[in-house]
Motif scaffolding. Structure first.
Motif, PDB file in Angstrom:
ATOM      1  N   UNK A  31     -10.616  10.891 -34.930  1.00 29.28           N
ATOM      2  CA  UNK A  31     -10.231  11.712 -36.073  1.00 29.28           C
ATOM      3  C   UNK A  31      -9.133  12.688 -35.670  1.00 29.28           C
ATOM      4  N   UNK A  32      -8.230  12.953 -36.614  1.00 28.75           N
ATOM      5  CA  UNK A  32      -7.274  14.034 -36.483  1.00 28.75           C
ATOM      6  C   UNK A  32      -7.712  15.102 -37.476  1.00 28.75           C
ATOM      7  N   UNK A  33      -7.922  16.299 -36.977  1.00 24.70           N
ATOM      8  CA  UNK A  33      -8.353  17.419 -37.811  1.00 24.70           C
ATOM      9  C   UNK A  33      -7.215  18.428 -37.864  1.00 24.70           C
ATOM     10  N   UNK A  34      -6.711  18.686 -39.065  1.00 26.65           N
ATOM     11  CA  UNK A  34      -5.657  19.678 -39.262  1.00 26.65           C
ATOM     12  C   UNK A  34      -6.312  20.864 -39.968  1.00 26.65           C
ATOM     13  N   UNK A  35      -6.220  22.030 -39.322  1.00 28.13           N
ATOM     14  CA  UNK A  35      -6.835  23.237 -39.851  1.00 28.13           C
ATOM     15  C   UNK A  35      -5.911  24.401 -39.534  1.00 28.13           C
ATOM     16  N   UNK A  36      -5.484  25.089 -40.585  1.00 27.63           N
ATOM     17  CA  UNK A  36      -4.526  26.185 -40.433  1.00 27.63           C
ATOM     18  C   UNK A  36      -3.281  25.651 -39.724  1.00 27.63           C
ATOM     19  N   UNK A  37      -2.905  26.225 -38.599  1.00 29.11           N
ATOM     20  CA  UNK A  37      -1.700  25.772 -37.900  1.00 29.11           C
ATOM     21  C   UNK A  37      -2.044  24.930 -36.674  1.00 29.11           C
ATOM     22  N   UNK A  56      -8.655  22.552 -44.516  1.00 30.69           N
ATOM     23  CA  UNK A  56      -8.638  21.460 -43.538  1.00 30.69           C
ATOM     24  C   UNK A  56      -8.309  20.137 -44.193  1.00 30.69           C
ATOM     25  N   UNK A  57      -7.916  19.193 -43.321  1.00 31.28           N
ATOM     26  CA  UNK A  57      -7.737  17.787 -43.679  1.00 31.28           C
ATOM     27  C   UNK A  57      -8.216  17.001 -42.474  1.00 31.28           C
ATOM     28  N   UNK A  58      -8.994  15.955 -42.723  1.00 34.93           N
ATOM     29  CA  UNK A  58      -9.517  15.116 -41.651  1.00 34.93           C
ATOM     30  C   UNK A  58      -9.063  13.689 -41.917  1.00 34.93           C
ATOM     31  N   UNK A  59      -8.473  13.045 -40.902  1.00 30.80           N
ATOM     32  CA  UNK A  59      -7.942  11.688 -41.064  1.00 30.80           C
ATOM     33  C   UNK A  59      -8.454  10.787 -39.951  1.00 30.80           C
ATOM     34  N   UNK A  60      -8.625   9.499 -40.274  1.00 29.78           N
ATOM     35  CA  UNK A  60      -8.938   8.489 -39.257  1.00 29.78           C
ATOM     36  C   UNK A  60      -7.630   8.094 -38.582  1.00 29.78           C
ATOM     37  N   UNK A  61      -7.662   7.957 -37.267  1.00 32.71           N
ATOM     38  CA  UNK A  61      -6.468   7.624 -36.490  1.00 32.71           C
ATOM     39  C   UNK A  61      -6.690   6.290 -35.795  1.00 32.71           C
TER      40      UNK A  61
END
Length: 92
Positions: A31-37, A56-61
């Motif tokens: 998973x790629x977790x994007x949270x704030x910066x 947040x946004x969570x994506x499968x990689x």
């Protein structure tokens, strides 16, 4: 509450926030977790804590990914800037 959640290859959650702290523990895939910066990658054997109300946004990689997600019961999600929140059916 806990649930096994799967994100299909190349898919992601919408940008959102949850009013409860969550712990994501990948069971398979990455998973790629994007949270704030910050952007973090987590895979099976690791865990990531997402604070309450953090955008947040969570994506499968690289393929599908499955995780056990734990949080306090009654969590609600909303889109940043929105006022309407929706319950998470698996967390009631």
């Amino acid at each position: 509450m806990a649930a096994a959640l799967q994100i299909h290859a190349g898919a992601s959650t919408p940008v959102h926030l949850i009013d409860r702290e969550q712990v994501w523990m990948p069971l398979s895939g990455e998973f790629e977790v994007v949270m704030a910066d910050r952007t973090e990658r987590v895979m099976a054997g690791q865990a990531v804590i997402l604070p309450a109300n953090a955008v947040r946004r969570v994506a499968a990689v690289g393929g599908p990914a499955q995780a056990l997600v734990a949080m306090a019961a009654g969590g609600r999600a909303r889109i940043p800037g929105g006022e309407e929140s929706v319950p998470l059916p698996w967390a009631e």
